[in-house]
Write a protein that holds these residues in place. Sequence first.
Motif, mmCIF file in Angstrom:
data_model
loop_
_atom_site.group_PDB
_atom_site.id
_atom_site.type_symbol
_atom_site.label_atom_id
_atom_site.label_comp_id
_atom_site.label_asym_id
_atom_site.label_seq_id
_atom_site.Cartn_x
_atom_site.Cartn_y
_atom_site.Cartn_z
ATOM 1 N N GLU A 11 0.841 -1.193 0.000
ATOM 2 C CA GLU A 11 0.000 0.000 0.000
ATOM 3 C C GLU A 11 0.878 1.246 0.000
ATOM 4 O O GLU A 11 1.916 1.298 0.645
ATOM 5 C CB GLU A 11 -0.928 -0.007 1.218
ATOM 6 C CG GLU A 11 -1.945 -1.124 1.163
ATOM 7 C CD GLU A 11 -3.056 -0.955 2.188
ATOM 8 O OE1 GLU A 11 -3.187 0.163 2.732
ATOM 9 O OE2 GLU A 11 -3.787 -1.923 2.441
ATOM 10 N N GLY A 12 0.424 2.242 -0.748
ATOM 11 C CA GLY A 12 1.193 3.469 -0.853
ATOM 12 C C GLY A 12 1.046 4.349 0.369
ATOM 13 O O GLY A 12 0.080 4.235 1.124
ATOM 14 N N ASP A 13 2.029 5.188 0.575
ATOM 15 C CA ASP A 13 1.886 6.218 1.595
ATOM 16 C C ASP A 13 1.352 7.484 0.916
ATOM 17 O O ASP A 13 1.384 7.610 -0.306
ATOM 18 C CB ASP A 13 3.218 6.497 2.293
ATOM 19 C CG ASP A 13 4.353 6.741 1.313
ATOM 20 O OD1 ASP A 13 4.101 6.740 0.085
ATOM 21 O OD2 ASP A 13 5.498 6.926 1.764
ATOM 22 N N LYS A 15 -1.829 8.448 0.529
ATOM 23 C CA LYS A 15 -2.825 7.921 -0.403
ATOM 24 C C LYS A 15 -3.692 9.033 -0.999
ATOM 25 O O LYS A 15 -3.793 10.133 -0.458
ATOM 26 C CB LYS A 15 -3.692 6.884 0.295
ATOM 27 C CG LYS A 15 -2.969 5.579 0.598
ATOM 28 C CD LYS A 15 -3.955 4.519 1.054
ATOM 29 C CE LYS A 15 -3.285 3.158 1.194
ATOM 30 N NZ LYS A 15 -4.268 2.101 1.516
ATOM 31 N N THR A 17 -6.896 11.147 -1.996
ATOM 32 C CA THR A 17 -8.208 11.507 -1.486
ATOM 33 C C THR A 17 -8.889 12.390 -2.528
ATOM 34 O O THR A 17 -8.307 12.706 -3.572
ATOM 35 C CB THR A 17 -8.108 12.286 -0.158
ATOM 36 O OG1 THR A 17 -7.598 13.606 -0.419
ATOM 37 C CG2 THR A 17 -7.186 11.568 0.829
ATOM 38 N N TRP A 261 -3.905 2.426 -3.309
ATOM 39 C CA TRP A 261 -3.507 3.819 -3.444
ATOM 40 C C TRP A 261 -4.578 4.859 -3.111
ATOM 41 O O TRP A 261 -4.286 6.052 -3.134
ATOM 42 C CB TRP A 261 -2.984 4.072 -4.862
ATOM 43 C CG TRP A 261 -1.555 3.654 -4.993
ATOM 44 C CD1 TRP A 261 -1.070 2.512 -5.526
ATOM 45 C CD2 TRP A 261 -0.417 4.378 -4.512
ATOM 46 N NE1 TRP A 261 0.302 2.467 -5.436
ATOM 47 C CE2 TRP A 261 0.734 3.610 -4.821
ATOM 48 C CE3 TRP A 261 -0.253 5.600 -3.864
ATOM 49 C CZ2 TRP A 261 2.018 4.022 -4.488
ATOM 50 C CZ3 TRP A 261 1.037 6.023 -3.551
ATOM 51 C CH2 TRP A 261 2.148 5.238 -3.860
ATOM 52 N N ILE A 262 -5.785 4.444 -2.783
ATOM 53 C CA ILE A 262 -6.815 5.418 -2.439
ATOM 54 C C ILE A 262 -7.154 5.298 -0.958
ATOM 55 O O ILE A 262 -7.342 4.204 -0.429
ATOM 56 C CB ILE A 262 -8.083 5.223 -3.295
ATOM 57 C CG1 ILE A 262 -7.736 5.476 -4.770
ATOM 58 C CG2 ILE A 262 -9.203 6.162 -2.847
ATOM 59 C CD1 ILE A 262 -8.904 5.327 -5.715
ATOM 60 N N ASP A 263 -7.220 6.439 -0.292
ATOM 61 C CA ASP A 263 -7.521 6.486 1.140
ATOM 62 C C ASP A 263 -8.906 5.895 1.396
ATOM 63 O O ASP A 263 -9.878 6.236 0.711
ATOM 64 C CB ASP A 263 -7.466 7.941 1.618
ATOM 65 C CG ASP A 263 -7.400 8.043 3.134
ATOM 66 O OD1 ASP A 263 -8.220 7.399 3.813
ATOM 67 O OD2 ASP A 263 -6.542 8.794 3.651
#
Length: 328
Positions: A11-13, A15, A17, A261-263
Motif C-alpha cells: 500500500e502506498g503512503d 494515499k 483523497t 492507493w486510495i484512502d
Amino acid sequence: MLWTTSFDIPEGDNKITHRSSILSIGSCFSTMIGEKLAERKFPVLNNPFGTIFNPLSIANLLEDSALEMPVNTDLMLVRDGLYLHYGMHSDVVAYSQDSLERLIQKKQQQVKNSLEHASLLLVTFGTAWVYEYGEKGQIVANCHKQPADLFEKRLLHPDEIQKSFSSFLNILREINPNIRVILTVSPVRHTRDGIPENQLSKSVLRLAAHDLTETYDFVSYFPSYEIMMDELRDYRFYKEDLVHPNAQAEDYIWQRFKTAWIDSKSFQLIEEFEGIKRDLAHRPFNPDSPAHMKFLDNLQKKLEKYNRDFDFSKEIDQLRKQTQYRGK
C-alpha cells in the motif's frame, strides 16, 4: 482449490483523497485509470497529449512542459488536410500549423500547472519499441500512418529510459517536492511487434521502472501488468482482439489500485458516485410511472447535493435531457 495466483501489493503512503490533484499520462491504461478516477470525481488531468506508448516520448513531453520549451515544429506534419505532431497522439490536431502550435502550448501550460501542484503523477509505460524519424533519428510518439521507410524501428535499452526519466524527475522534485509518482507497465499486449518481442519489451520497461523506484524515494511501482499476467491469466479477461483487457479485467485492476492507493476515507464517496452512475444508466419499464418519477426526483436531489462540492454539471444535464425526452 486455488484458481488464480494472487500476490500482495504494497500500500502506498500519502494515499489519494478527493482533495488530491492527479496527472495521468502514458498508454491507454493511464487513460482507463484516469477515467475511473474522474468518474468518481477525483481531480485528474487525463492524458492531455493523447495516448503515448513509449517512455522516452512521455519523459520528453513532461520535461518540455515543465521547462516551457518551445514547440518543435520540425516534427509537425500534414495528413488529410490536418496538422499533427510526431511527438504526440492524433487527438492533438488542428487545421493550421499556428493553431496546432497554440494548442500544444496550451496543453503544455496545463501540464506545467498540474506538475507544480499535483499530489500524484501516474505514468504508464506501454512499449520499449520505438520509431526514429528522419536524419536526426528523433524518437516519435506516433507515426501517424506515414510511410514506413521514413522510420527506423529499434528497442530501447533500460539505461536510456532511466537517463531520460531521471532528467525529468530531478526537475519535478525541484518544482514540486511533495509529489508522488506511480509507474506501471501497461497490461495491453503489443502483439503486432510479435509475441517474443512484446515480452522482451515489457521486460525492458519493468527493469527500467524498477531502477527508477530504487533511485527515487518518491517513485513507486503498481503491478498492473503482473496482475493481468498472473491473477487474470485467462483469455476470458481479454476483449475480442485478445490484446486489450476487457471491462471485467479493468474493474479488477481498478479495485486493486483503489485498495493500494486510495484512502479508505474516500471509499464511501466512491460508492455514492458509482451508485449515481448506475442510476443515470437505469432504463425503466415505464418511464411515466409514479415510481420512476420519484426515482428521478431523488436522483436530482442527490446530484444537487453533491454538486456543491463536486462537478456534477454533466450528470445534471444528462438527467435533464432524460426528463425532457420523457415529457415529449
